[in-house]
Design an enzyme around this catalytic site. Structure first.
Site, PDB file in Angstrom:
ATOM      1  N   ARG A  36     -84.042  14.141  52.212  1.00 40.05           N
ATOM      2  CA  ARG A  36     -82.730  14.570  52.391  1.00 40.05           C
ATOM      3  C   ARG A  36     -82.115  13.908  53.716  1.00 40.05           C
ATOM      4  O   ARG A  36     -80.910  14.096  54.124  1.00 40.05           O
ATOM      5  CB  ARG A  36     -82.628  15.967  52.182  1.00 40.05           C
ATOM      6  CG  ARG A  36     -83.020  16.402  50.951  1.00 40.05           C
ATOM      7  CD  ARG A  36     -82.856  17.830  50.845  1.00 40.05           C
ATOM      8  NE  ARG A  36     -82.907  18.226  49.183  1.00 40.05           N
ATOM      9  CZ  ARG A  36     -83.122  19.428  48.806  1.00 40.05           C
ATOM     10  NH1 ARG A  36     -83.224  20.484  49.591  1.00 40.05           N
ATOM     11  NH2 ARG A  36     -83.292  19.464  47.690  1.00 40.05           N
ATOM     12  N   GLU A  48     -88.106  10.212  44.297  1.00 37.66           N
ATOM     13  CA  GLU A  48     -88.028  10.818  43.255  1.00 37.66           C
ATOM     14  C   GLU A  48     -89.129  10.544  42.378  1.00 37.66           C
ATOM     15  O   GLU A  48     -89.498  11.057  41.395  1.00 37.66           O
ATOM     16  CB  GLU A  48     -86.665  10.141  42.635  1.00 37.66           C
ATOM     17  CG  GLU A  48     -85.275  10.503  43.511  1.00 37.66           C
ATOM     18  CD  GLU A  48     -85.034  11.939  43.172  1.00 37.66           C
ATOM     19  OE1 GLU A  48     -85.455  12.790  42.255  1.00 37.66           O
ATOM     20  OE2 GLU A  48     -84.508  12.720  44.155  1.00 37.66           O
ATOM     21  N   LEU A  91    -101.934  11.956  43.735  1.00 38.61           N
ATOM     22  CA  LEU A  91    -100.696  12.513  42.891  1.00 38.61           C
ATOM     23  C   LEU A  91    -100.932  12.623  41.480  1.00 38.61           C
ATOM     24  O   LEU A  91    -100.286  13.623  40.807  1.00 38.61           O
ATOM     25  CB  LEU A  91     -99.596  11.991  43.466  1.00 38.61           C
ATOM     26  CG  LEU A  91     -99.176  11.922  44.743  1.00 38.61           C
ATOM     27  CD1 LEU A  91     -97.937  10.988  45.031  1.00 38.61           C
ATOM     28  CD2 LEU A  91     -98.802  13.360  45.235  1.00 38.61           C
ATOM     29  N   GLY A  92    -101.789  11.698  40.798  1.00 43.78           N
ATOM     30  CA  GLY A  92    -101.795  11.767  39.302  1.00 43.78           C
ATOM     31  C   GLY A  92    -100.716  11.030  38.776  1.00 43.78           C
ATOM     32  O   GLY A  92     -99.879  10.369  39.225  1.00 43.78           O
ATOM     33  N   TYR A  93    -100.618  10.825  37.401  1.00 46.99           N
ATOM     34  CA  TYR A  93     -99.891  10.127  36.371  1.00 46.99           C
ATOM     35  C   TYR A  93     -99.748   8.843  36.898  1.00 46.99           C
ATOM     36  O   TYR A  93     -98.714   8.312  37.455  1.00 46.99           O
ATOM     37  CB  TYR A  93     -98.499  10.902  36.546  1.00 46.99           C
ATOM     38  CG  TYR A  93     -98.291  12.425  35.988  1.00 46.99           C
ATOM     39  CD1 TYR A  93     -98.085  12.329  34.802  1.00 46.99           C
ATOM     40  CD2 TYR A  93     -98.345  13.432  36.770  1.00 46.99           C
ATOM     41  CE1 TYR A  93     -98.197  13.743  34.327  1.00 46.99           C
ATOM     42  CE2 TYR A  93     -98.323  14.734  36.256  1.00 46.99           C
ATOM     43  CZ  TYR A  93     -98.263  14.802  34.934  1.00 46.99           C
ATOM     44  OH  TYR A  93     -98.273  15.923  34.315  1.00 46.99           O
ATOM     45  N   TYR A 131     -81.838  10.000  34.853  1.00 48.38           N
ATOM     46  CA  TYR A 131     -81.980  10.931  35.944  1.00 48.38           C
ATOM     47  C   TYR A 131     -82.362  10.244  37.474  1.00 48.38           C
ATOM     48  O   TYR A 131     -81.412  10.412  38.348  1.00 48.38           O
ATOM     49  CB  TYR A 131     -83.077  12.070  35.836  1.00 48.38           C
ATOM     50  CG  TYR A 131     -83.408  12.706  37.185  1.00 48.38           C
ATOM     51  CD1 TYR A 131     -82.569  13.535  37.631  1.00 48.38           C
ATOM     52  CD2 TYR A 131     -84.341  12.390  37.950  1.00 48.38           C
ATOM     53  CE1 TYR A 131     -82.771  14.225  38.855  1.00 48.38           C
ATOM     54  CE2 TYR A 131     -84.793  12.851  39.257  1.00 48.38           C
ATOM     55  CZ  TYR A 131     -83.942  13.748  39.633  1.00 48.38           C
ATOM     56  OH  TYR A 131     -84.014  14.088  40.806  1.00 48.38           O
ATOM     57  N   ASP A 149     -82.528  16.760  35.474  1.00 41.37           N
ATOM     58  CA  ASP A 149     -83.973  17.137  35.501  1.00 41.37           C
ATOM     59  C   ASP A 149     -84.327  18.297  34.786  1.00 41.37           C
ATOM     60  O   ASP A 149     -83.264  19.111  34.519  1.00 41.37           O
ATOM     61  CB  ASP A 149     -84.662  16.972  36.781  1.00 41.37           C
ATOM     62  CG  ASP A 149     -84.473  17.985  37.936  1.00 41.37           C
ATOM     63  OD1 ASP A 149     -83.376  18.586  37.587  1.00 41.37           O
ATOM     64  OD2 ASP A 149     -85.080  18.032  38.794  1.00 41.37           O
ATOM     65  N   CYS A 203     -83.347  30.155  40.274  1.00 43.97           N
ATOM     66  CA  CYS A 203     -83.384  30.055  38.848  1.00 43.97           C
ATOM     67  C   CYS A 203     -84.539  29.449  38.295  1.00 43.97           C
ATOM     68  O   CYS A 203     -84.382  28.513  37.586  1.00 43.97           O
ATOM     69  CB  CYS A 203     -81.897  29.147  38.529  1.00 43.97           C
ATOM     70  SG  CYS A 203     -81.499  29.718  36.787  1.00 43.97           S
ATOM     71  N   CYS A 210     -82.650  36.792  39.787  1.00 41.74           N
ATOM     72  CA  CYS A 210     -81.322  37.259  39.366  1.00 41.74           C
ATOM     73  C   CYS A 210     -80.773  38.190  40.427  1.00 41.74           C
ATOM     74  O   CYS A 210     -79.285  38.083  40.679  1.00 41.74           O
ATOM     75  CB  CYS A 210     -80.908  37.823  38.092  1.00 41.74           C
ATOM     76  SG  CYS A 210     -81.912  36.786  36.695  1.00 41.74           S
ATOM     77  N   CYS A 219     -72.664  33.840  34.832  1.00 37.64           N
ATOM     78  CA  CYS A 219     -73.837  33.424  34.183  1.00 37.64           C
ATOM     79  C   CYS A 219     -73.980  33.919  32.811  1.00 37.64           C
ATOM     80  O   CYS A 219     -74.166  35.097  32.376  1.00 37.64           O
ATOM     81  CB  CYS A 219     -75.043  33.666  34.887  1.00 37.64           C
ATOM     82  SG  CYS A 219     -76.733  33.177  34.138  1.00 37.64           S
TER      83      CYS A 219
END
Length: 231
Positions: A36, A48, A91-93, A131, A149, A203, A210, A219
Site C-alpha cells: 500500500r 496480488e 506459499l503453495g499453489y 479481479y 474477490d 465483515c 456487527c 445492511c
C-alpha cells in the site's frame, strides 16, 4: 427463487453513504501493508498473486524476499525457473510463480518490461483475471476500476443484497455490477483497499463483528438478522 432482475443497483444516496462510511472507517483502521506504500505495477502484481488463497501474515516476509531477489519484471523474466519456484516456497499453489514469470516474460517481450494500464491488454495475460486487472488499474494507475474477490463479494452481498446464493454465476455477475457502481471517482486506491480490509477484519466469513460495524444501518443482512424470529 428470486431473480437477479429483482436485485437493483444501489441508488446514488446509498452509494455516497457507503463510500463515506467505509472510507472513514479505513482511515482509522486500515492495515499498514508494504504494497500500500507503492504504485509500482509489478510490486502490486506480486502482492496480488501472493495474496490469492494465502493469509497476509504468510505473504509479508515472502513479498520482501521476492522483490529483493526479483526487483523488476526484467529480473524475473530472466531468472532460472527452478530458482523461481524455490523462492516461492512455502506459499503453495505453485502454479502462481510460473504464471508470474510468464507475465514477466510477455511484458518484456511485448511491452518493454512494463505492465500495460488498460483492462483489455491486462486481461490478455494468462494469469491475470478480472479481479487482478482491476487491482492493478486502481492501485498502480489510479483508474476507476472495480474489484471483486471473496472478501469484497461478501461485504457487498451482505450490505446491499442479503438473500440468494452468493456463489451462483448470476449473483457473481450482479456483485460485479454493484462493485462497478460503487467505485468513486476520487480516492479509488483507498476505497478498494478499504473494501478488502473491511471484509477481512470486520465483515468476516465467520463471526462478523456487527457490533463494531459502521454499515449496519443500511445492511440488508443485519436487517434480516434483527427481524428473524428466534426459534
Amino acid at each position: 427463487m428470486r431473480s437477479m432482475a429483482a436485485h437493483s443497483l444501489p441508488a446514488p444516496p446509498a452509494r455516497q453513504w457507503f463510500r463515506r462510511n467505509l472510507l472513514t472507517w479505513y482511515r482509522a483502521n486500515g492495515r499498514d501493508l508494504p504494497w500500500r506504500r507503492t504504485d509500482d505495477p509489478y510490486h502490486i502484481l506480486v502482492s496480488e498473486v501472493m495474496l490469492q488463497q494465502t493469509q497476509v501474515d504468510r505473504v509479508l516476509p515472502k513479498y520482501h524476499e521476492w522483490l529483493g531477489k526479483y526487483p523488476s519484471l526484467e529480473a524475473l523474466a530472466s531468472a532460472d525457473e527452478r530458482e523461481v519456484s524455490e523462492t516461492w516456497r512455502p506459499l503453495g499453489y505453485n502454479i502462481r510463480p510460473r504464471r508470474l514469470q510468464s507475465i514477466a516474460r510477455e511484458s518484456v517481450a511485448r511491452y518493454g518490461g512494463e505492465l500495460p494500464s488498460d483492462a483489455e491488454t491486462l486481461l490478455s495475460f494468462k494469469g491475470i483475471g478480472a479481479y487482478t486487472a482491476g487491482a492493478i488499474r486502481s492501485f498502480a494507475f489510479g483508474q476507476r476500476a472495480a474489484i471483486l474477490d471473496t472478501n469484497v463479494a461478501r461485504v457487498l452481498y451482505r450490505v446491499f443484497i442479503g438473500r440468494g446464493d452468493i456463489k451462483s454465476h448470476a449473483m457473481r455477475k450482479h456483485l460485479w455490477r454493484v462493485s462497478e457502481t460503487l467505485v468513486p471517482y476520487k480516492h479509488v486506491f483507498d476505497f478498494n483497499q478499504a473494501l478488502m480490509d473491511f471484509g477481512a477484519t470486520v465483515c468476516s466469513a465467520r463471526q462478523p463483528k456487527c457490533g463494531r460495524c459502521p454499515l449496519t444501518r443500511q445492511c440488508k443482512s443485519f436487517e434480516r438478522l434483527k427481524t428473524t424470529p428466534t426459534p
